[in-house]
Write an enzyme that holds these catalytic residues in place. Structure first.
Site, mmCIF file in Angstrom:
data_model
loop_
_atom_site.group_PDB
_atom_site.id
_atom_site.type_symbol
_atom_site.label_atom_id
_atom_site.label_comp_id
_atom_site.label_asym_id
_atom_site.label_seq_id
_atom_site.Cartn_x
_atom_site.Cartn_y
_atom_site.Cartn_z
ATOM 1 N N HIS A 189 70.424 49.145 47.523
ATOM 2 C CA HIS A 189 71.512 48.534 48.110
ATOM 3 C C HIS A 189 71.575 47.912 49.515
ATOM 4 O O HIS A 189 71.751 46.719 49.988
ATOM 5 C CB HIS A 189 72.709 49.641 48.239
ATOM 6 C CG HIS A 189 73.440 49.752 46.830
ATOM 7 N ND1 HIS A 189 74.135 50.861 46.777
ATOM 8 C CD2 HIS A 189 73.126 49.208 45.710
ATOM 9 C CE1 HIS A 189 74.244 50.850 45.364
ATOM 10 N NE2 HIS A 189 73.935 49.994 44.908
ATOM 11 N N ARG A 332 71.314 33.483 31.391
ATOM 12 C CA ARG A 332 70.618 34.434 30.751
ATOM 13 C C ARG A 332 71.114 35.493 30.100
ATOM 14 O O ARG A 332 71.893 36.152 30.724
ATOM 15 C CB ARG A 332 69.262 34.744 31.784
ATOM 16 C CG ARG A 332 68.243 35.626 30.944
ATOM 17 C CD ARG A 332 67.301 36.081 31.969
ATOM 18 N NE ARG A 332 67.579 37.156 32.870
ATOM 19 C CZ ARG A 332 66.686 37.772 33.598
ATOM 20 N NH1 ARG A 332 65.470 37.253 33.643
ATOM 21 N NH2 ARG A 332 67.113 38.387 34.730
ATOM 22 N N GLU A 431 57.753 35.095 29.762
ATOM 23 C CA GLU A 431 57.200 35.833 30.506
ATOM 24 C C GLU A 431 56.246 37.020 29.893
ATOM 25 O O GLU A 431 55.829 38.119 30.515
ATOM 26 C CB GLU A 431 58.337 36.529 31.251
ATOM 27 C CG GLU A 431 59.453 36.638 30.421
ATOM 28 C CD GLU A 431 60.900 37.198 31.123
ATOM 29 O OE1 GLU A 431 60.665 37.280 32.460
ATOM 30 O OE2 GLU A 431 61.888 37.199 30.739
ATOM 31 N N ASN A 454 57.647 36.466 37.622
ATOM 32 C CA ASN A 454 57.549 37.930 37.857
ATOM 33 C C ASN A 454 56.964 38.744 36.748
ATOM 34 O O ASN A 454 56.040 39.634 37.165
ATOM 35 C CB ASN A 454 58.873 38.218 38.330
ATOM 36 C CG ASN A 454 59.663 37.305 39.363
ATOM 37 O OD1 ASN A 454 58.970 36.634 40.103
ATOM 38 N ND2 ASN A 454 60.663 37.298 39.476
ATOM 39 N N ASP A 455 57.636 38.476 35.542
ATOM 40 C CA ASP A 455 57.095 39.630 34.520
ATOM 41 C C ASP A 455 55.612 38.911 34.101
ATOM 42 O O ASP A 455 54.940 39.697 33.691
ATOM 43 C CB ASP A 455 58.084 39.403 33.391
ATOM 44 C CG ASP A 455 59.116 40.497 33.787
ATOM 45 O OD1 ASP A 455 58.896 41.549 34.264
ATOM 46 O OD2 ASP A 455 60.434 40.239 33.918
ATOM 47 N N CYS A 502 61.240 29.973 36.987
ATOM 48 C CA CYS A 502 62.340 30.509 37.659
ATOM 49 C C CYS A 502 62.278 32.051 38.056
ATOM 50 O O CYS A 502 62.947 32.576 38.970
ATOM 51 C CB CYS A 502 63.553 30.944 36.804
ATOM 52 S SG CYS A 502 63.200 31.729 35.332
HETATM 53 C C1 PEP Z 1 60.815 36.731 35.820
HETATM 54 O O1 PEP Z 1 60.409 37.810 35.261
HETATM 55 O O2 PEP Z 1 60.008 35.884 36.679
HETATM 56 C C2 PEP Z 1 62.278 36.706 35.999
HETATM 57 C C3 PEP Z 1 62.703 35.472 36.474
HETATM 58 O O3 PEP Z 1 63.269 37.473 35.652
HETATM 59 P P1 PEP Z 1 63.273 38.818 36.384
HETATM 60 O O4 PEP Z 1 62.759 38.839 37.718
HETATM 61 O O5 PEP Z 1 64.932 38.871 36.126
HETATM 62 O O6 PEP Z 1 62.715 39.692 35.199
HETATM 63 MG MG MG Z 2 61.742 38.657 33.887
#
Ligand code: PEP
Ligand code: MG
Length: 570
Positions: A189, A332, A431, A454-455, A502
């Site tokens: 938080h 999403r 991803e 990110n993933d 993204c």
């Molecule tokens: C990602 O995985 O890059 C993504 C944008 O989704 P999240 O960060 O919500 O897993």
């Molecule tokens: Mg992701």
């Protein structure tokens, strides 16, 4: 000291240590004839904290981030739970001990239970329990419920073991220049609030509260997660300069709001915003985002005990669609599971939650949950330009099932005559490495792609994105990652379908030219990064970077890629 920088900028100021009531707890026996009075003292302290929190909630300024109210509600709920408001009374009676001691015992038992939880997000909620207990103990000890801040200068830096959201709202009124804490991951938080307060913030410093003394001079570098204690004159002068430059940069960046994002060779680039809650739209619009590229809907499902129904979801999605006034809004579908659990009771014990029943896998296993969400999104499409984005797709059979369920939701709306846009585009997130390798098929069968780096990095390199211990191995520039990103962009371009990035890479200006050179024309990121990425776009001539990007792509070693990237960005 090094921690995790979660909100950027540089602050220079004097340390203001937040008192740690838990350290002051004594243990003593209460005589039998005073036990009832001790129980009553405890009840009064709980009541005092409840009144304090309600007062804070009622006095939230209208422009306070909406999550602050939600956090205070969560703390009120924790306070009302039997585990905190009743069981300590039994301990006082059974052990004939003072109220503070009883409460601390109960808190330790609760924290131990939280520590057993595998899910990081839920495990972090133990800090909420500790923060509430601290408040009650302060009330028992006769400390004022509100933090006392005598020094009103702008340049105070708040140093805390942890911060409760209720404290943070008061600290906001005192205009602290920065926040640093010992604990808190990027999903805590504190992290969420610090970002919304827009001041530099560093978490996970481990011992800042013990090592830093009240009044000491500190430099906080939020971009690099660095705290310098008692800097010498030269260091101070250097950071003052950096701070001025940083502030000047921010002012200059603001002027780019209306400027079109076009490269030097005349290529138009779309810069979209990632949002978590409908209220984030204001920030997206303030920086001139061209649309919402990623609306992470799972936050609507968190910090509550029930599931949001179709109407509640529809209202949230409609609010965003309307507020964006015809600009695209990419919603999403639920990405819960792994590090983002919603209901503690639904926790399954599995060895590798990130490889488990997450995102679209979970939605296909719970078709009613998915049906409700898709109907809500489709209904919102009548009020703006809505797109649907499916997370974590891995194979074509999942995609077929998903499209079938979306069609079923469409049919149910048609049957009852509920209006929706029949042409809502359906896109998929790339991803998982397998999806990137099969990007041609996904590009053919979907309306657009969005690369979740990110993933994609986590799964390509087998590095848990939430684990501090392997953070140094989380390498966006790893050749395998670049290959997968490059091939996904090419596959989409071949199929004539839009593709965006993204993940966090899209908001990091050191990767802008690289991604442009890989053929990317659409970026989606936290609104705070849009203007700095736009500046990078405006400075880039794609025709001049392509050759070097090709060289980077053919390079098998991250250490050799880094200097090439520096050359690309020079
Ligand atoms: C990602 O995985 O890059 C993504 C944008 O989704 P999240 O960060 O919500 O897993
Ligand atoms: Mg992701």
């Amino acid at each position: 000291m090094h921690g995790v920088g979660i909100s950027s900028g540089i602050a220079i100021g004097h340390a203001h240590l937040v008192s740690h009531a838990l350290l002051e707890v004594a243990h003593y026996t209460v005589p039998a004839d005073r036990i009832e009075a001790e129980v009553e003292r405890f009840s009064q302290a709980v009541e005092k904290v409840r009144t304090d929190l309600e007062t804070i909630r009622a006095s939230l300024p209208p422009n306070a981030p909406p999550e602050m109210g939600a956090f205070i509600n969560t703390h009120l709920m924790i306070l009302s739970d039997r585990a905190l408001s009743e069981i300590p009374k039994n301990i006082i009676l059974a052990e004939q001990c003072n109220a503070e001691w009883a409460l601390k015992q109960q808190m330790e038992a609760l924290v131990a239970q939280f520590e057993e939880i595998e899910d990081e997000y839920l495990r972090e909620r133990k800090h909420d329990v500790v923060q509430i207990v601290e408040r009650v103990i302060k009330a028992l000890l006769g400390h004022p419920g509100q933090p006392r801040v005598e020094r009103q200068e702008q340049s105070l830096i708040l140093v805390a073991h942890d911060l409760s959201p209720a404290d943070a709202i008061q600290f906001k009124q005192h205009r602290f220049a920065a926040f640093i804490t010992d604990v808190g991951g990027t999903t805590s938080h504190t992290a969420i609030l610090a970002r919304s307060l827009n001041v530099p913030c560093i978490v996970a410093l481990h011992h800042a509260r013990d090592l830093i003394q009240d009044g000491e001079l500190l430099i906080i570098d939020g971009d690099h997660g660095v705290v310098i204690v008692n800097p010498d004159q030269d260091t101070l002068a250097e950071y003052r300069l950096r701070q001025e430059q940083w502030e000047l940069e921010q002012q200059k960046l603001k002027r780019l709001k209306q400027t079109k994002a076009v490269t030097l060779d005349g290529t138009a680039i779309e810069l979209h915003a990632n949002i978590e809650i409908p209220e984030d739209v204001a920030h997206a619009r303030a920086v001139g985002a061209g649309g919402i590229g990623l609306y992470r809907t799972e936050f609507l499902f968190m910090n509550r005990t029930d599931m949001p129904g179709e109407d509640e979801q529809f209202e949230a999605y409609r609010k965003v669609a309307e507020a964006m006034k015809g600009l695209p809004v990419t919603i999403r579908t639920l990405d819960i599971g792994a590090d983002k659990q919603v209901d503690p009771n639904s926790l399954r014990t599995c060895t590798n939650p990130a490889l488990g029943l997450r995102a679209i896998r979970l939605c296909l296993a719970e078709p009613q949950l998915f049906h409700t969400q898709i109907r809500a999104i489709l209904r919102a499409s009548h009020h703006g330009k809505v797109k649907i984005l499916i997370p974590m797709l891995c194979n074509q059979s999942e995609l077929r099932q998903t499209l079938h369920l979306i069609e079923r939701a469409r049919q149910s709306l048609r049957d009852e005559g509920t209006p929706f846009d029949p042409n809502v585009p359906v896109g998929g997130m790339i991803e998982i490495p397998a999806a990137a390798l099969a990007a041609d098929a996904f590009a053919r069968n979907l309306d657009f792609l969005s690369i979740g780096t990110n993933d994609l990095i986590q799964y390509t390199l087998a590095i848990d994105r939430t684990d501090d211990a392997v953070a140094h191995l989380y390498q966006p520039l790893h050749p395998a990652v670049l290959q997968l990103v490059g091939m996904t962009i090419r596959a989409a371009n071949r199929a004539g379908k839009p593709v965006s990035v993204c993940g966090e890479m899209a908001g990091d200006s050191q990767f802008t030219r690289l991604l442009l050179g890989l053929g990317l024309r659409q970026f989606s990121m936290h609104p705070a990064h849009i203007l700095s990425i736009k500046r990078e776009v405006l400075r880039t001539d794609i025709t001049k970077v392509t050759r070097l990007v090709r060289r980077i792509l053919s390079c098998p070693d991250v250490e050799k890629i880094e200097p090439l990237l520096a050359k690309l960005n020079a």
